[in-house]
Motif scaffolding. Structure first.
Motif, mmCIF file in Angstrom:
data_model
loop_
_atom_site.group_PDB
_atom_site.id
_atom_site.type_symbol
_atom_site.label_atom_id
_atom_site.label_comp_id
_atom_site.label_asym_id
_atom_site.label_seq_id
_atom_site.Cartn_x
_atom_site.Cartn_y
_atom_site.Cartn_z
ATOM 1 N N PRO A 1 -6.479 11.555 1.330
ATOM 2 C CA PRO A 1 -6.156 11.932 -0.174
ATOM 3 C C PRO A 1 -5.510 10.608 -0.906
ATOM 4 O O PRO A 1 -5.174 9.525 -0.317
ATOM 5 C CB PRO A 1 -4.801 12.734 -0.125
ATOM 6 N N MET A 2 -5.964 10.313 -2.131
ATOM 7 C CA MET A 2 -5.930 9.122 -2.996
ATOM 8 C C MET A 2 -4.723 9.201 -3.532
ATOM 9 O O MET A 2 -4.099 10.318 -3.940
ATOM 10 C CB MET A 2 -7.013 9.189 -4.194
ATOM 11 N N ALA A 3 -3.914 8.190 -3.584
ATOM 12 C CA ALA A 3 -2.595 7.868 -4.363
ATOM 13 C C ALA A 3 -2.519 8.153 -5.590
ATOM 14 O O ALA A 3 -3.704 7.509 -6.369
ATOM 15 C CB ALA A 3 -1.946 6.684 -3.989
ATOM 16 N N PRO A 4 -1.908 8.888 -6.344
ATOM 17 C CA PRO A 4 -1.937 8.882 -7.738
ATOM 18 C C PRO A 4 -1.771 7.573 -8.601
ATOM 19 O O PRO A 4 -0.703 6.692 -8.046
ATOM 20 C CB PRO A 4 -0.503 9.697 -8.184
ATOM 21 N N LEU A 5 -2.521 7.084 -9.362
ATOM 22 C CA LEU A 5 -2.369 5.866 -9.977
ATOM 23 C C LEU A 5 -2.161 5.955 -11.516
ATOM 24 O O LEU A 5 -2.786 5.787 -12.303
ATOM 25 C CB LEU A 5 -3.625 5.047 -9.895
ATOM 26 N N ALA A 6 -0.837 6.499 -11.826
ATOM 27 C CA ALA A 6 -0.574 7.002 -13.107
ATOM 28 C C ALA A 6 -0.105 5.771 -13.984
ATOM 29 O O ALA A 6 -0.290 5.669 -15.367
ATOM 30 C CB ALA A 6 0.909 7.858 -13.110
ATOM 31 N N HIS A 7 0.031 4.564 -13.409
ATOM 32 C CA HIS A 7 0.218 3.166 -14.032
ATOM 33 C C HIS A 7 -1.136 2.625 -14.682
ATOM 34 O O HIS A 7 -0.869 1.770 -15.378
ATOM 35 C CB HIS A 7 0.941 2.197 -13.169
ATOM 36 N N VAL A 8 -1.944 3.003 -14.278
ATOM 37 C CA VAL A 8 -3.639 2.556 -14.767
ATOM 38 C C VAL A 8 -3.915 3.147 -16.225
ATOM 39 O O VAL A 8 -3.757 4.146 -16.469
ATOM 40 C CB VAL A 8 -4.526 2.596 -13.705
ATOM 41 N N PRO A 9 -3.909 2.263 -17.017
ATOM 42 C CA PRO A 9 -3.983 2.513 -18.532
ATOM 43 C C PRO A 9 -5.258 3.403 -18.515
ATOM 44 O O PRO A 9 -6.427 3.081 -18.100
ATOM 45 C CB PRO A 9 -4.265 1.201 -19.510
ATOM 46 N N VAL B 1 -16.067 -4.783 -15.586
ATOM 47 C CA VAL B 1 -15.752 -3.746 -14.870
ATOM 48 C C VAL B 1 -15.183 -4.078 -13.674
ATOM 49 O O VAL B 1 -14.110 -3.495 -13.093
ATOM 50 C CB VAL B 1 -16.860 -2.742 -14.517
ATOM 51 N N SER B 2 -15.840 -5.191 -13.099
ATOM 52 C CA SER B 2 -15.300 -5.789 -11.675
ATOM 53 C C SER B 2 -14.046 -6.493 -11.880
ATOM 54 O O SER B 2 -13.166 -6.305 -10.927
ATOM 55 C CB SER B 2 -16.419 -7.045 -11.445
ATOM 56 N N ALA B 3 -13.706 -6.827 -13.114
ATOM 57 C CA ALA B 3 -12.412 -7.492 -13.293
ATOM 58 C C ALA B 3 -11.295 -6.393 -13.294
ATOM 59 O O ALA B 3 -10.105 -6.369 -12.837
ATOM 60 C CB ALA B 3 -12.331 -8.240 -14.790
ATOM 61 N N LEU B 4 -11.774 -5.260 -14.010
ATOM 62 C CA LEU B 4 -10.681 -4.309 -13.877
ATOM 63 C C LEU B 4 -10.641 -3.655 -12.496
ATOM 64 O O LEU B 4 -9.352 -3.003 -12.165
ATOM 65 C CB LEU B 4 -11.194 -2.880 -14.976
ATOM 66 N N LEU B 5 -11.631 -3.428 -11.848
ATOM 67 C CA LEU B 5 -11.511 -2.717 -10.438
ATOM 68 C C LEU B 5 -10.648 -3.632 -9.587
ATOM 69 O O LEU B 5 -9.991 -3.302 -8.826
ATOM 70 C CB LEU B 5 -12.846 -2.804 -9.846
ATOM 71 N N ASN B 6 -10.774 -4.949 -9.717
ATOM 72 C CA ASN B 6 -9.883 -6.050 -8.977
ATOM 73 C C ASN B 6 -8.541 -5.885 -9.383
ATOM 74 O O ASN B 6 -7.562 -6.019 -8.564
ATOM 75 C CB ASN B 6 -10.368 -7.389 -8.956
ATOM 76 N N LYS B 7 -8.295 -5.638 -10.855
ATOM 77 C CA LYS B 7 -7.088 -5.795 -11.205
ATOM 78 C C LYS B 7 -6.170 -4.520 -10.961
ATOM 79 O O LYS B 7 -5.004 -4.708 -10.584
ATOM 80 C CB LYS B 7 -6.945 -5.823 -12.878
ATOM 81 N N HIS B 8 -6.910 -3.491 -10.631
ATOM 82 C CA HIS B 8 -6.082 -2.287 -10.282
ATOM 83 C C HIS B 8 -6.241 -1.940 -8.674
ATOM 84 O O HIS B 8 -6.091 -0.845 -8.261
ATOM 85 C CB HIS B 8 -6.497 -1.062 -11.139
ATOM 86 N N ALA B 9 -6.866 -2.801 -8.007
ATOM 87 C CA ALA B 9 -7.198 -2.666 -6.607
ATOM 88 C C ALA B 9 -8.088 -1.733 -6.155
ATOM 89 O O ALA B 9 -7.774 -1.143 -5.037
ATOM 90 C CB ALA B 9 -5.649 -2.856 -5.991
#
Length: 183
Positions: free
Chosen positions: A161-169, A107-115
């Motif tokens: 507001p959070m930016a949309p992150l549509a690129h995250v799988p 999970v930490s790897a994914l959280l870092n990968k997607h900032a």
């Protein structure tokens, strides 16, 4: 002939850019506050506050509990009762510290990968809400996927507001969402 066409197109492009660029001062200020230099100030302020909160340790909870039973012990006049009275409030006054689970490596790897860690932490508020606060809302993994792809600021008043992150799988978000719900 070509010069006349390009001149006309240039004027049209200039007029369109002028119309698009002319928004109200309130709109420009709001945009700047959330995304421009205002966001930098807000981020820096939040980080400084977080660092200061981490530096100052909470006061030890034992001292107030130890001073409270002393008058009751003096009033009772019995030595055996005073020890029991002194022990009971200390056990009752012990603060309940929430158990902080470590973030799993995957999970930490994914959280870092997607900032994600840029704005969120597991238990601490940075810019966005802590994941433990998100867990309290009891979102399903599918709802979290939808909210990551198209955030709804009305769900989190008081936060930018959070930016949309549509690129995250979707698969990555589901792994993160399952971890969030386990908090």
């Amino acid at each position: 002939m070509t010069l006349n066409k390009s001149t006309s197109l240039a004027f049209i492009a200039l007029a369109v850019s002028f119309c698009i660029g002319c928004s109200s001062k309130e709109d420009r200020d709001k945009y700047d506050h959330y995304y421009g230099s205002g966001s930098k100030v807000r981020e820096e302020t939040a980080l400084v506050k977080l660092q200061n909160d981490r530096k100052t340790p909470p006061p030890p909870p034992v001292e107030p509990a130890a001073t409270a039973p002393a008058p009751a012990a003096v009033d009772s006049g019995k030595a055996g009762d005073s020890a029991a009275v002194a022990a009971a409030p200390e056990a009752a006054a012990a603060p309940v510290v929430p158990k902080r689970k470590p973030v799993p490596a995957d999970v930490s790897a994914l959280l870092n990968k997607h900032a994600c860690f840029a704005c969120h932490q597991a238990y601490d508020k940075v810019i966005g809400p802590a994941y433990s606060e998100v867990a309290k809302k009891k979102y399903t993994p599918d709802q979290i996927v939808e909210l990551v792809h198209s955030p709804k600021p009305e769900h989190w008043p008081g936060y930018p507001p959070m930016a949309p992150l549509a690129h995250v799988p979707k698969a990555d978000i589901v792994v993160i969402a399952n971890w969030i719900n386990s908090l």
